[in-house]
Design an enzyme around this catalytic site. Structure first.
Site, mmCIF file in Angstrom:
data_model
loop_
_atom_site.group_PDB
_atom_site.id
_atom_site.type_symbol
_atom_site.label_atom_id
_atom_site.label_comp_id
_atom_site.label_asym_id
_atom_site.label_seq_id
_atom_site.Cartn_x
_atom_site.Cartn_y
_atom_site.Cartn_z
ATOM 1 N N HIS A 81 29.150 -4.371 -112.829
ATOM 2 C CA HIS A 81 29.860 -3.970 -114.038
ATOM 3 C C HIS A 81 31.323 -4.391 -114.038
ATOM 4 O O HIS A 81 32.019 -4.210 -115.052
ATOM 5 C CB HIS A 81 29.741 -2.457 -114.266
ATOM 6 C CG HIS A 81 29.540 -2.094 -115.695
ATOM 7 N ND1 HIS A 81 28.970 -0.907 -116.106
ATOM 8 C CD2 HIS A 81 29.829 -2.757 -116.852
ATOM 9 C CE1 HIS A 81 28.922 -0.861 -117.424
ATOM 10 N NE2 HIS A 81 29.444 -1.972 -117.897
ATOM 11 N N ASP A 102 25.754 4.226 -119.518
ATOM 12 C CA ASP A 102 25.973 4.205 -118.072
ATOM 13 C C ASP A 102 25.756 5.595 -117.496
ATOM 14 O O ASP A 102 26.035 6.601 -118.164
ATOM 15 C CB ASP A 102 27.415 3.757 -117.796
ATOM 16 C CG ASP A 102 27.600 3.094 -116.440
ATOM 17 O OD1 ASP A 102 26.994 3.577 -115.463
ATOM 18 O OD2 ASP A 102 28.355 2.110 -116.358
ATOM 19 N N HIS A 105 27.565 6.345 -115.010
ATOM 20 C CA HIS A 105 28.914 6.565 -114.492
ATOM 21 C C HIS A 105 29.947 6.236 -115.567
ATOM 22 O O HIS A 105 29.681 5.424 -116.459
ATOM 23 C CB HIS A 105 29.147 5.696 -113.256
ATOM 24 C CG HIS A 105 28.041 5.762 -112.255
ATOM 25 N ND1 HIS A 105 26.957 4.896 -112.291
ATOM 26 C CD2 HIS A 105 27.836 6.600 -111.210
ATOM 27 C CE1 HIS A 105 26.130 5.202 -111.298
ATOM 28 N NE2 HIS A 105 26.633 6.232 -110.640
ATOM 29 N N ASP A 136 32.973 4.766 -115.048
ATOM 30 C CA ASP A 136 33.705 3.516 -114.763
ATOM 31 C C ASP A 136 35.150 3.607 -115.225
ATOM 32 O O ASP A 136 35.738 2.638 -115.705
ATOM 33 C CB ASP A 136 33.004 2.315 -115.414
ATOM 34 C CG ASP A 136 31.618 2.085 -114.854
ATOM 35 O OD1 ASP A 136 31.316 2.624 -113.776
ATOM 36 O OD2 ASP A 136 30.827 1.377 -115.499
ATOM 37 N N HIS A 160 33.670 -2.245 -109.726
ATOM 38 C CA HIS A 160 32.698 -2.031 -110.806
ATOM 39 C C HIS A 160 32.814 -0.631 -111.396
ATOM 40 O O HIS A 160 32.258 -0.367 -112.464
ATOM 41 C CB HIS A 160 31.272 -2.336 -110.335
ATOM 42 C CG HIS A 160 30.671 -1.320 -109.407
ATOM 43 N ND1 HIS A 160 29.312 -1.179 -109.245
ATOM 44 C CD2 HIS A 160 31.228 -0.410 -108.565
ATOM 45 C CE1 HIS A 160 29.064 -0.235 -108.353
ATOM 46 N NE2 HIS A 160 30.203 0.246 -107.940
ATOM 47 N N ASP A 208 24.638 -0.619 -118.740
ATOM 48 C CA ASP A 208 24.380 -0.618 -117.298
ATOM 49 C C ASP A 208 22.957 -0.121 -117.077
ATOM 50 O O ASP A 208 22.601 0.968 -117.525
ATOM 51 C CB ASP A 208 25.390 0.292 -116.600
ATOM 52 C CG ASP A 208 25.363 0.175 -115.083
ATOM 53 O OD1 ASP A 208 24.269 -0.014 -114.513
ATOM 54 O OD2 ASP A 208 26.436 0.286 -114.464
ATOM 55 N N ASP A 237 21.679 1.173 -114.669
ATOM 56 C CA ASP A 237 21.558 2.429 -113.928
ATOM 57 C C ASP A 237 21.631 3.653 -114.835
ATOM 58 O O ASP A 237 21.464 4.780 -114.374
ATOM 59 C CB ASP A 237 22.565 2.509 -112.780
ATOM 60 C CG ASP A 237 24.004 2.790 -113.214
ATOM 61 O OD1 ASP A 237 24.236 3.251 -114.345
ATOM 62 O OD2 ASP A 237 24.917 2.556 -112.389
ATOM 63 N N GLU A 257 24.185 -4.872 -113.633
ATOM 64 C CA GLU A 257 23.777 -4.112 -112.447
ATOM 65 C C GLU A 257 22.288 -4.202 -112.116
ATOM 66 O O GLU A 257 21.773 -3.351 -111.400
ATOM 67 C CB GLU A 257 24.210 -2.639 -112.565
ATOM 68 C CG GLU A 257 25.723 -2.435 -112.604
ATOM 69 C CD GLU A 257 26.422 -2.602 -111.257
ATOM 70 O OE1 GLU A 257 25.733 -2.833 -110.250
ATOM 71 O OE2 GLU A 257 27.667 -2.501 -111.235
#
Length: 300
Positions: free
Chosen positions: A90, A113, A115, A117, A130, A224, A226, A269
């Site tokens: 990312h 995402d 997360h 970030d 990332h 992303d 994830d 990712e």
């Protein structure tokens, strides 16, 4: 790009998506595809300049690459093209989003995402870049680009107002990121919100938030993999249980596509080395389906 995090393999994602038929599927959807290929990345052995610190690992490599990517993305937009960026980790968003912002300063951003970030070198526990693109690109977070080797070019550039980004799917947020989200009033929909409201309502809220003052506002989407539960997307580096389901992952893409406002996107990712062959194939196939849904594929 694989230097924004510690695992090898994310740089294989674009090639595997191509091998799975991405270009042909986009052509079948009516797109005229110009594949610029993988962008070259400098070897750590030949990178010149100040040494990166532990709180912003490999920043010179990441930053030099991001600058080049930002120029390509900006040029493609000015040529009336739709930039579709395939990651890579990312940290590619340092470049892709910076290029989008220079070409379209009024853009709204949807960030899919697990997360946020939103870390900076001062708040990150790992130093992996990332997890920091929005820490540098969202206004008033506090990251000091001029002090980070390779990222100095971001200093004084266009940034995202906090009310111009919406998070979808958060479930693993660091303490420093949580403080910034509350302090700046960034709109976010965690997995708890998705459980409560349903993904349809969440996407309606997200898009309505971005277009409240301009119904024709362009939207950039950063996806992303994830964000998806590892049951459906196991081949990624920072997997967190309790993510988007298979259908929710598709609906996110379908909802943004149906808005008619999507002007640029990235998928990041995918890391086939972090799962079994079956897990890698399942993740690549899901990534392929998400991209085609973003680009207009529908059930009927």
């Amino acid at each position: 790009m694989t230097f924004g995090q510690p695992f090898c393999g994310t740089d294989n994602g674009p090639a595997l998506l191509r091998e799975a038929g991405l270009l042909q599927k986009l052509t079948q959807l009516g797109w005229r595809v110009e594949d610029l290929g993988d962008m070259p990345i400098e070897s750590p052995l030949v990178v010149k300049g100040p040494k990166s610190g532990e709180n912003a690992r490999k920043s010179t490599i990441v930053g030099n690459f991001a600058l080049k990517l930002s120029e390509v993305v900006e040029e493609r937009i000015h040529a009336s093209k739709f930039p579709l960026v395939l990651g890579g980790d990312h940290s590619v968003a340092f470049g892709s989003l910076a290029g989008v912002l220079r070409a379209r300063p009024n853009v709204g951003v949807i960030w899919i995402d697990a997360h946020a970030d939103l870390n900076t070198p001062d708040t990150s526990g790992s130093g992996n870049l990332h997890g920091m693109p929005l820490g540098f690109l969202v206004r008033d977070v506090g990251a000091d680009a001029k002090s980070v080797p390779g990222l100095e070019w971001l200093e004084g550039g266009t940034s995202i107002p906090p009310d111009s980004i919406v998070y979808i799917g958060l479930r693993d947020v660091d303490a420093g990121e949580r403080e910034v989200i509350h302090r700046l009033g960034i709109r976010c929909f965690t997995m708890t919100d998705i459980d409560h409201f349903g993904i349809g309502t969440v996407m309606d809220y997200a898009i309505q938030h971005l277009v409240a003052n301009d119904p024709d506002r362009p939207i950039h989407l950063s996806y992303d993999i994830d964000s998806v539960d590892p049951v459906y997307a196991p081949a990624t580096g920072t997997a967190v249980r309790g993510g988007l389901t298979f259908r929710e992952a598709h609906y996110v893409a379908e909802a943004v596509a149906s808005s008619g406002l999507l002007v640029s996107a990235e998928l990041v990712e995918l890391n086939p080395t972090l799962s079994t062959t079956h897990g890698a194939n399942v993740t690549i196939d899901l990534g392929l389906q998400i991209i085609t849904s973003l680009m207009g594929k529908s059930i009927i």
